[in-house]
Scaffold this active site. Structure first.
Site, short mmCIF file in Angstrom:
data_model
loop_
_atom_site.label_atom_id
_atom_site.label_comp_id
_atom_site.label_asym_id
_atom_site.label_seq_id
_atom_site.Cartn_x
_atom_site.Cartn_y
_atom_site.Cartn_z
N HIS A 99 0.69 -16.51 -7.14
CA HIS A 99 2.13 -16.78 -7.04
C HIS A 99 2.49 -17.59 -5.79
CE1 HIS A 99 2.74 -14.22 -10.43
NE2 HIS A 99 2.40 -13.11 -9.80
N ALA A 100 1.55 -17.73 -4.86
CA ALA A 100 1.83 -18.50 -3.65
C ALA A 100 1.99 -19.97 -4.01
CB ALA A 100 0.70 -18.32 -2.64
#
Length: 279
Positions: free
Chosen positions: A100-101
């Protein structure tokens, strides 16, 4: 967070003589490696532990020295995993899968996108040209998809719960959204058909496998219904199809959320049990 140390402990306790698992300790990832993927301002905020509160809230925890150092080591671990997989055919990280980064910040318990950083590093070293990322975490790999959105050298494949986090998804090279409550047989059939097609059409030099166990029916943050046996069959299917193509496979831990740490570690252990068969 305790699962990472417990997975490593399990590996050592089940193989005390080192007959199956050869441990390697990574160096923390370098700033230069991080800057191939993440914005300079964000990288420096993490390294100096000055991440703004609004971003820390999206990540899910404050940026302390220990959290920052852990993110650097986990990302260094995914780079080392890629390099070992290229050398030996198979290697797995006991962390990683922080998909998700995004470029400018972290999110969803993810500080740095370790797989993206590792891919860019091995490409920069000219160890590989084309990389396939198989993301089987229950959540869509939006950060990874966004990072490689316009890069045809990286194929991002995500099988995920359609109605789960994140609400606003980014387009992977190929997304396969799945209905709530999907069980083993239907999931494995979709995965096999999809992966065979991708391996035929995209010629990779390296495969990354995000082996999140949150598709399990008891997972606190999942919406699918795989069993322990289904997760084991999933790992066996991925390794068989990828290794039958002669491709090096780098595995990362991915998501898994349970109050019962023993059961969670057992689910994650499938990645290493299956990988050991291919060494």
């Amino acid at each position: 967070m305790r699962k990472y140390a417990e997975v490593a402990r399990w590996l050592k306790e089940t193989d005390p003589q080192g007959a199956l698992y050869d441990f390697h300790e990574p160096d923390p990832i370098s700033r230069d490696d991080l800057l191939r993927v993440h914005a300079r301002e964000y990288v420096d905020q993490v390294l100096s532990c000055t991440v703004p509160h609004t971003i820390a809230r999206e990540i899910g925890f404050p940026m302390t020295e220990s959290v920052s150092f852990r993110a650097q080591c986990a990302t260094g671990g995914s780079l080392l995993t890629a390099m070992l997989a290229l050398e030996h055919g198979v290697a797995c990280n006991t962390a990683g899968g922080s998909h998700h980064a995004r470029i400018a910040q972290g999110a969803g318990f993810c500080v740095f996108n370790d797989v993206a950083v590792a891919v860019r590093a091995v490409q920069a070293m000219r160890m590989v040209r084309r990389v396939l990322i198989i993301d089987l975490d229950v959540h869509q790999g939006d950060g990874t998809a966004d990072i490689f959105a316009h890069d045809t050298s990286v194929f991002t494949l995500s099988l995920h719960s359609e109605k789960n986090y994140p609400v606003r998804k980014k387009a992977s090279t190929l997304d396969v959204p799945l209905e709530d409550g999907m069980e083993d047989d239907e999931y494995l059939s979709i995965l096999e058909d999809t992966l065979k097609r991708v391996l035929t059409t995209f010629k990779a030099d390296l495969v990354f496998f995000n082996a999140g166990v949150d598709p399990h029916h008891d997972d606190r943050l999942g919406r699918l219904a795989l069993s322990d046996q289904g997760l084991r069959k999933r790992e066996e299917l991925v390794f068989k199809l990828v290794r039958n193509e002669g491709l090096p496979l780098a595995g990362v831990l991915g998501g898994g959320y349970s109050y019962n740490l023993r059961l969670l570690v057992n689910r994650h252990s499938n990645l290493y049990r299956v990988a050991a068969k291919y060494l």
